[in-house]
Design an enzyme around this catalytic site. Structure first.
Site, PDB file in Angstrom:
ATOM      1  CB  CYS A   1      -0.954  -0.045   1.183  1.00 31.20           C
ATOM      2  SG  CYS A   1      -2.207   1.264   1.202  1.00 31.20           S
ATOM      3  CG  LEU A   2       1.766   5.644   2.237  1.00 27.57           C
ATOM      4  CD1 LEU A   2       1.891   6.417   0.929  1.00 27.57           C
ATOM      5  CD2 LEU A   2       1.099   6.491   3.311  1.00 27.57           C
TER       6      LEU A   2
END
Length: 602
Positions: free
Chosen positions: A318-319
């Site tokens: 994800c991030l």
């Protein structure tokens, strides 16, 4: 006695301006609270844009009027047709056979006709800006999902049937659940100390995050966990996992049977993982570059020190995957840089870093032009509202972040959950992923504002305009082989957006499209039923393949993509070496460490 000098006209004007701004911010904050944290200005602009174009489109209005008559006739015909055993219902809300009986078949047919008409009407298309059209479509869908007859007592035959079978006990239980949840909301205090919070159902370090290991490095932002080997021999290149700071790291180390960390350790990999510190108001000024430098790069240097390995596999989720891509591009550029490092590079990038053996990105975006439904919340007005809220506290709260994700899948996470809990008296399901989901994290105000403004609003990374260590970052500089994993039902990182990595890099890319959503598609351990994935690789000079064409031709494999990742990493590793225990001198404490234990009421 000294006389005070009279305020100048400029001073009075500054005071008046400050008072006016304070009043404006107070009013906008109240509006935002009324709109559930959304900017009322952004909502009004979107719907005004749509309405003005609709008013100036009499032809479109005539078509919609005729469409309403056609759908009404179809609904009537459907209501008058008896349901058969061969009738298939794709909408899970109405899949129970009871929905096919009168009068519920008529209610369902009418609702479906209304749903279809309003969604088509919302899709104006003639001159409405893309962002405004997206917002109108999204919130029209939200409203229609709220009006579904499955959400209401007297129009849901499953609810009534369950109430009859239980003698009304299901409704009594649902009422108790409702009162319990309301009481929790009314008495919730964001300043409740951690030791007074309700314990998580799955306790960290006892039920989840139990893979043996040690914290071998700590700074103000991260703890680095190294896991103990479980095999006699291990691959010579360790794996560093960079989870998202939006979530607690142990989504990748849940229960032993579905822990990605344990799976990799058991396959003979030495695994490190970052555990991000859960920030408080004092961290309001932490920046994106802090997460890159004191987070990812510091962890890479510490992993090299702890393992002694000159090369390192990296995995970003994800991030965390976005962070990893920025770091990998920066290191690729430095590897080709013939001159000395600048002062900023020396300050932010450790000198003794391992070589990147590979880069694996899991549900991670690097192009934010098409962020899916998250884009509904990203525009100047929305970000101004969010910045104001964050500046008051110094951080984005976990509940704010969790509420945004509920919006993205409200049909199941909100309305479906409410129906099961309050109308059918069913308690929330109990499993480790749900417990992890309740263990929310905060984000520092400045870092989150930079992340949304630079990446989402301006798409600076994809455009080659994002700056780190004084220089712009170009993903084309990544010179390590890549495996990029996306999931088919991802509301956070849509797979076609993730697929754009092919346009941004000039290295080997093995792309994996796995069944599932943003979390469940990644936590997809071997042995889980009804799981499959597609995988295909792109080498240098192979050119561009459209994502739909890729999906049509990429082979499908039944089972877990974890096995493909293990094989891919092994193929890019050296000969196995003897495993060695973690030296006691390097251990600061046992895994899962201390940072992951920090919880907040908000």
């Amino acid at each position: 006695m000294t006389k005070r000098s009279a305020p100048t006209a400029a001073t009075r004007q500054d005071d008046q301006l400050a008072a006016a701004q304070a009043l404006d911010e107070s009013v906008r904050a109240q509006w935002a609270r009324t709109c559930g944290g959304l900017s009322p200005i952004a909502l009004a602009l979107a719907h005004t844009d749509w309405a003005m174009h609709m008013l100036s489109s009499p032809g479109r209005q005539a078509m919609l009027a005729q469409r309403a008559l056609d759908l009404g006739q179809q609904a009537w015909a459907s209501a008058m047709s008896p349901a058969t055993s061969e009738t298939t219902e794709k909408d899970a809300r109405f899949s129970n056979p009871a929905w096919g009986q009168w009068p519920y078949n008529a209610i369902t047919a009418g609702y479906k006709a209304m749903d279809t008409w309003f969604r088509e009407a919302a899709q104006q298309g003639n001159g409405v800006s893309a962002h405004h059209q997206h917002m109108v479509n999204f919130f029209t869908g939200q409203t229609l999902d709220a009006l579904s007859p499955s959400n209401w007592l007297w129009t849901n035959p499953e609810v009534l049937q369950t109430a009859q079978e239980t003698g009304g006990q299901s409704l009594r239980d649902g009422w108790e659940f409702f009162l319990q949840d309301m009481q929790e909301q009314l008495t919730a205090n964001p300043d409740t100390p951690a030791d007074a919070l309700e314990p998580l159902e799955y306790q960290v370090g006892k039920d989840v995050a139990v893979t043996p290991g040690k914290v071998v490095f700590r700074n103000h932002l991260i703890e680095l966990i190294q896991y103990s080997p479980s095999t006699d021999k291990v691959q010579p290149e360790p794996i560093l996992i960079v989870p998202s700071c939006i979530m607690k790291y142990y989504i990748l180390d849940l229960s032993p049977h579905n822990s990605m960390v344990k799976y990799l350790v058991d396959q003979g990999h030495t695994v490190f993982i970052i555990s991000w510190r859960n920030p408080d108001a004092s961290d309001r000024d932490l920046k994106m570059q802090d997460y890159l430098s004191s987070g990812v790069l510091a962890a890479m240097a510490a992993a090299k020190t702890a393992s002694g390995a000159p090369r390192l596999h990296t995995v970003g989720y994800c991030l965390g995957g976005t962070f990893l891509a920025i770091v990998a591009a920066t290191l690729g550029r430095l590897a080709r840089k013939p001159t000395e490092r600048t002062a900023k590079e020396q300050a932010l990038i450790p000198a003794d870093l391992p070589e990147l053996a590979s880069v694996v990105l899991l549900a991670a975006q690097t192009d934010f032009a098409e962020p899916g439904d998250l884009g509904v919340f990203i525009d100047d007005a929305q970000l101004a509202t969010l910045r104001q809220s964050m500046n008051e506290r110094g951080y984005l709260s976990g509940k704010q972040m969790g509420g945004s994700f509920v919006y993205l899948a409200s049909r199941g996470l909100l309305w479906g959950r409410n129906t099961r809990r309050y109308l059918m008296g069913e308690d929330d399901p109990s499993f480790d992923l749900m417990s992890w989901n309740a263990d929310t994290t905060r984000l520092p105000a400045r870092m989150h504002a930079e992340y949304l403004n630079a990446l989402f609003l301006n798409n600076a990374l994809s455009a080659g305009q994002y700056r780190f260590a004084g220089t712009t970052v170009a993903l084309m500089d990544i010179n390590a082989p890549m495996m990029v994993v996306a999931t088919t039902r991802d509301h956070v990182s849509p797979w076609k957006s993730v697929y754009k990595i092919h346009l941004q890099t000039d290295t080997h890319v093995s792309f994996v499209l796995a069944e599932g959503g943003h979390n469940a598609g990644i936590v997809s351990e071997p042995g889980r039923p009804r799981r499959s994935y597609q995988i295909d690789s792109v080498e240098d000079n192979m050119g561009w393949t459209d994502p739909d064409d890729w999906k049509a031709q990429a082979p499908t494999t039944q089972g877990s993509w974890w096995e493909a990742m293990h094989a891919w990493l092994t193929a890019r590793s050296g000969q196995p070496i003897a495993a060695r225990p973690i030296p006691k001198a390097q251990a600061l404490c046992d895994a899962p460490g201390t940072y992951v234990m920090t919880r907040y009421a908000d």
